[in-house]
Design a protein around this motif. Structure first.
Motif, PDB file in Angstrom:
ATOM      1  N   ASP A 193       0.802  -1.231   0.000  1.00 43.24           N
ATOM      2  CA  ASP A 193       0.000   0.000   0.000  1.00 43.24           C
ATOM      3  C   ASP A 193       0.835   1.282   0.000  1.00 43.24           C
ATOM      4  O   ASP A 193       0.267   2.367   0.026  1.00 43.24           O
ATOM      5  CB  ASP A 193      -0.929   0.014   1.220  1.00 43.24           C
ATOM      6  N   ASN A 194       2.136   1.173  -0.046  1.00 42.55           N
ATOM      7  CA  ASN A 194       2.992   2.356  -0.005  1.00 42.55           C
ATOM      8  C   ASN A 194       3.525   2.652  -1.414  1.00 42.55           C
ATOM      9  O   ASN A 194       4.713   2.519  -1.700  1.00 42.55           O
ATOM     10  CB  ASN A 194       4.140   2.144   0.994  1.00 42.55           C
ATOM     11  N   THR A 195       2.624   3.077  -2.276  1.00 35.85           N
ATOM     12  CA  THR A 195       2.937   3.280  -3.694  1.00 35.85           C
ATOM     13  C   THR A 195       4.028   4.310  -3.916  1.00 35.85           C
ATOM     14  O   THR A 195       4.938   4.095  -4.718  1.00 35.85           O
ATOM     15  CB  THR A 195       1.666   3.689  -4.463  1.00 35.85           C
ATOM     16  N   SER A 196       3.975   5.436  -3.219  1.00 34.26           N
ATOM     17  CA  SER A 196       4.978   6.482  -3.455  1.00 34.26           C
ATOM     18  C   SER A 196       6.372   5.990  -3.078  1.00 34.26           C
ATOM     19  O   SER A 196       7.339   6.272  -3.795  1.00 34.26           O
ATOM     20  CB  SER A 196       4.620   7.769  -2.707  1.00 34.26           C
ATOM     21  N   ALA A 197       6.499   5.240  -1.991  1.00 37.11           N
ATOM     22  CA  ALA A 197       7.809   4.695  -1.614  1.00 37.11           C
ATOM     23  C   ALA A 197       8.275   3.682  -2.661  1.00 37.11           C
ATOM     24  O   ALA A 197       9.444   3.700  -3.067  1.00 37.11           O
ATOM     25  CB  ALA A 197       7.745   4.057  -0.234  1.00 37.11           C
ATOM     26  N   SER A 198       7.370   2.815  -3.107  1.00 38.52           N
ATOM     27  CA  SER A 198       7.733   1.820  -4.131  1.00 38.52           C
ATOM     28  C   SER A 198       8.274   2.491  -5.381  1.00 38.52           C
ATOM     29  O   SER A 198       9.301   2.074  -5.931  1.00 38.52           O
ATOM     30  CB  SER A 198       6.520   0.969  -4.510  1.00 38.52           C
ATOM     31  N   LEU A 199       7.597   3.533  -5.832  1.00 39.55           N
ATOM     32  CA  LEU A 199       8.044   4.244  -7.034  1.00 39.55           C
ATOM     33  C   LEU A 199       9.410   4.888  -6.818  1.00 39.55           C
ATOM     34  O   LEU A 199      10.248   4.892  -7.728  1.00 39.55           O
ATOM     35  CB  LEU A 199       7.003   5.284  -7.445  1.00 39.55           C
TER      36      LEU A 199
END
Length: 180
Positions: A128-134
């Protein structure tokens, strides 16, 4: 330019101000800093002894404006100095989305591969941590190939199952990315 320095206990007061809600706290720490809301004391308890521990290294990121981020590096296996794991990665809430996370990670990768001379760096990120993944993908982390690490794990947080994706960067990938 973002630089890393050894974490100081006084940094915890700044770091806790960046954590705006309970979900963010668990995305950042997986609850390893206690329960929400974190306090400087709970963070410092987690890091107690790190100044003499040769396996766990908390860092604070800074630039000319002051403290901009925080993270740790640790050896997941105290007998294996070829692999480091990054964790507790967080950027000042007022500076998110402006490239500070990527700059901090690039500096951390430089330290990992050039100073610590490891062969591989890994980290985990919640689904759920899309910004960190990107951010992690943008600096060259990738899904592990077979045999490196499990690509996905599950963690129980507040009686819920959260999916963790492991990402890695190998020494070869790091040096290839620097020549582009």
């Amino acid at each position: 330019m973002v630089k890393l320095r050894a974490y100081s206990k006084s940094d915890a007061e700044t770091i806790v101000r960046w954590i705006s809600d309970e979900k963010m706290f668990y995305l950042w720490s997986a609850g390893r800093h206690g329960v929400y809301p974190p306090t400087p004391a709970t963070i410092n308890r987690t890091y107690a002894g790190s100044d003499t521990d040769n396996d766990f290294f908390p860092f604070t990121a800074y630039d000319e404006t002051g403290i901009v981020g925080h993270m740790i590096m640790r050896y997941p296996d105290s007998t294996d100095r070829t692999k480091l794991r990054f964790g507790y990665i967080i950027v000042d809430s007022a500076k998110r989305g402006k490239g500070y996370g990527a700059k901090m990670l690039r500096e951390a990768l430089r330290l990992a591969f050039e100073q610590y001379a490891v062969e591989q760096v890994s980290l985990g990120v919640f689904r759920d941590n899309t910004s960190a993944s990107l951010c992690y993908l943008s600096v060259g982390f990738h899904v592990p190939t077979e045999g490196e690490l499990p690509a996905q794990e599950r963690e129980m947080i507040q009686n819920e199952e959260w999916i963790v994706y492991n990402l890695v960067m190998n020494r070869e990938d790091y040096y290839k990315s620097r020549t582009r």
